[in-house]
Design an enzyme around this catalytic site. Structure first.
Site, mmCIF file in Angstrom:
data_model
loop_
_atom_site.group_PDB
_atom_site.id
_atom_site.type_symbol
_atom_site.label_atom_id
_atom_site.label_comp_id
_atom_site.label_asym_id
_atom_site.label_seq_id
_atom_site.Cartn_x
_atom_site.Cartn_y
_atom_site.Cartn_z
ATOM 1 N N ASN A 9 0.890 -1.165 0.000
ATOM 2 C CA ASN A 9 0.000 0.000 0.000
ATOM 3 C C ASN A 9 0.924 1.209 0.000
ATOM 4 O O ASN A 9 1.487 1.560 1.027
ATOM 5 C CB ASN A 9 -0.898 -0.032 1.242
ATOM 6 C CG ASN A 9 -1.744 1.223 1.367
ATOM 7 O OD1 ASN A 9 -1.805 2.044 0.448
ATOM 8 N ND2 ASN A 9 -2.387 1.378 2.510
ATOM 9 N N LYS A 11 0.239 4.226 -0.300
ATOM 10 C CA LYS A 11 -0.357 5.435 0.303
ATOM 11 C C LYS A 11 -0.086 6.630 -0.628
ATOM 12 O O LYS A 11 -0.042 6.451 -1.838
ATOM 13 C CB LYS A 11 0.159 5.621 1.736
ATOM 14 C CG LYS A 11 -0.034 4.338 2.568
ATOM 15 C CD LYS A 11 0.170 4.517 4.033
ATOM 16 C CE LYS A 11 -0.076 3.185 4.758
ATOM 17 N NZ LYS A 11 0.071 3.295 6.209
ATOM 18 N N HIS A 96 -9.321 1.419 4.955
ATOM 19 C CA HIS A 96 -8.055 1.651 5.657
ATOM 20 C C HIS A 96 -8.287 2.628 6.808
ATOM 21 O O HIS A 96 -9.074 3.565 6.691
ATOM 22 C CB HIS A 96 -7.003 2.196 4.688
ATOM 23 C CG HIS A 96 -5.629 2.129 5.265
ATOM 24 N ND1 HIS A 96 -5.178 3.056 6.183
ATOM 25 C CD2 HIS A 96 -4.640 1.221 5.108
ATOM 26 C CE1 HIS A 96 -3.952 2.717 6.556
ATOM 27 N NE2 HIS A 96 -3.603 1.609 5.921
ATOM 28 N N GLU A 98 -6.605 5.017 7.829
ATOM 29 C CA GLU A 98 -6.348 6.427 7.486
ATOM 30 C C GLU A 98 -7.566 7.035 6.796
ATOM 31 O O GLU A 98 -7.892 8.206 7.006
ATOM 32 C CB GLU A 98 -5.084 6.522 6.614
ATOM 33 C CG GLU A 98 -3.837 6.220 7.445
ATOM 34 C CD GLU A 98 -2.686 5.587 6.695
ATOM 35 O OE1 GLU A 98 -2.670 5.608 5.446
ATOM 36 O OE2 GLU A 98 -1.791 5.037 7.374
ATOM 37 N N GLU A 168 -5.287 -4.615 10.639
ATOM 38 C CA GLU A 168 -4.220 -3.636 10.838
ATOM 39 C C GLU A 168 -4.477 -2.881 12.140
ATOM 40 O O GLU A 168 -5.263 -1.929 12.161
ATOM 41 C CB GLU A 168 -4.186 -2.636 9.679
ATOM 42 C CG GLU A 168 -3.964 -3.274 8.323
ATOM 43 C CD GLU A 168 -3.398 -2.280 7.329
ATOM 44 O OE1 GLU A 168 -2.290 -2.542 6.842
ATOM 45 O OE2 GLU A 168 -4.028 -1.258 7.048
ATOM 46 N N GLY A 174 2.876 2.315 10.791
ATOM 47 C CA GLY A 174 3.872 3.374 10.646
ATOM 48 C C GLY A 174 4.581 3.744 11.937
ATOM 49 O O GLY A 174 5.268 4.759 12.009
ATOM 50 N N SER A 214 3.684 -2.079 10.413
ATOM 51 C CA SER A 214 5.134 -2.196 10.633
ATOM 52 C C SER A 214 5.661 -3.595 10.306
ATOM 53 O O SER A 214 6.575 -4.098 10.961
ATOM 54 C CB SER A 214 5.506 -1.787 12.062
ATOM 55 O OG SER A 214 5.147 -0.431 12.281
#
Ligand code: 13P
Length: 252
Positions: A9, A11, A96, A98, A168, A174, A214
């Site tokens: 991904n 992003k 996701h 985000e 996730e 991250g 991660s």
């Protein structure tokens, strides 16, 4: 047998030229040594058509990172599922964290996106996961259960077979902080049990459940060795071909 998958991904990273080069580099590595899992590159919309043209479809599949919750029309700046499909992409990442956190995507919106993606022949990589406070309050199971139920459990079993789940934990994205393989296995097995209760054991057994957060070459082998972890959804470590390949190579 369910599919093993390593999906990148990207992003909001890479210009068009950088993205095409990265896709070519991943493809070149895999052309030398065929992957033992399905490899997917999740890219921004602008890269999709060019990435599709620059990879061997037998080695690398292509995914969007989002699509609109409306079919077509006056929605300035949006990209529909049909448009994604027309690029040659086969997958779309939906839900996701985000998108949920920064763009207000609710279960209801995601349900519409899932329906449109499936209606347009895309497979969906559907992301779920709890935030840190929920993990600390030991609410992770109820959080992921509600996310799956609210956005996906209106689907028929046949439609559900087009869904890949990606667990996730938001606190691991991250941050360099990975779920331990035991934590990942525990919740993946729980997610599979939730699917089994709705669709039966066969569908649950066939559902690919990825881990994301991660994930890198050093921790992928242990994570992917867990019986209910079927691969990974990779952010930062998908931005360099060598790093991404290190994760793909966890499947020997
Ligand atoms: P990182 O691998 O950078 O933690 O990101 C994970 C992720 O969000 C993939 O969708």
């Amino acid at each position: 047998m369910r599919k093993k998958i390593v999906a990148g991904n990207w992003k909001m990273n890479n210009t068009l030229q950088e993205g095409v080069k990265l896709a070519q580099d991943v493809n070149a590595i895999l052309a030398k040594e065929a992957p033992k899992c399905t490899v997917i590159l999740g890219t921004p919309f602008i890269h999709l058509a060019d990435v599709v043209r620059n990879v061997d479809n037998k080695l690398v599949k292509v995914s969007a990172e989002n699509c609109a919750d409306k079919e077509k029309g006056a929605y300035t700046g949006e990209v529909s599922a049909a448009m994604v499909k027309s690029t040659g992409a086969e997958y779309v990442i939906l839900g996701h964290s985000e998108r949920r956190a920064y763009y207000g995507e609710t279960d209801e919106i995601l349900k519409n996106k899932v329906d449109l993606a499936l209606a347009n022949g895309l497979q969906v990589i559907f992301c779920i996961g709890e935030v840190l406070e929920q993990r600390e309050a030991n609410q992770q199971n109820e959080v992921v259960k509600a996310q799956v139920e609210n956005a996906l459990f209106h689907l028929s079993a046949e439609q559900f077979s087009q869904i890949v789940l990606a667990y996730e934990p938001v606190w691991a994205i991250g941050t360099g902080k990975t779920a331990t393989s035991a934590q990942a296995e525990e919740i993946h097995a729980y997610i599979r049990s939730v699917v089994a209760a709705k669709y039966g054991n066969q569908v649950a057994d066939d559902t690919t459940i990825l881990y994301g957060g991660s994930c890198k070459a050093s921790n992928a082998p242990e994570l992917f060795a867990q019986p209910d972890v079927d691969g990974g959804l990779i952010g930062g470590a998908s931005l360099k071909a060598e790093d991404f390949h290190g994760i793909i190579a966890a499947f020997k």
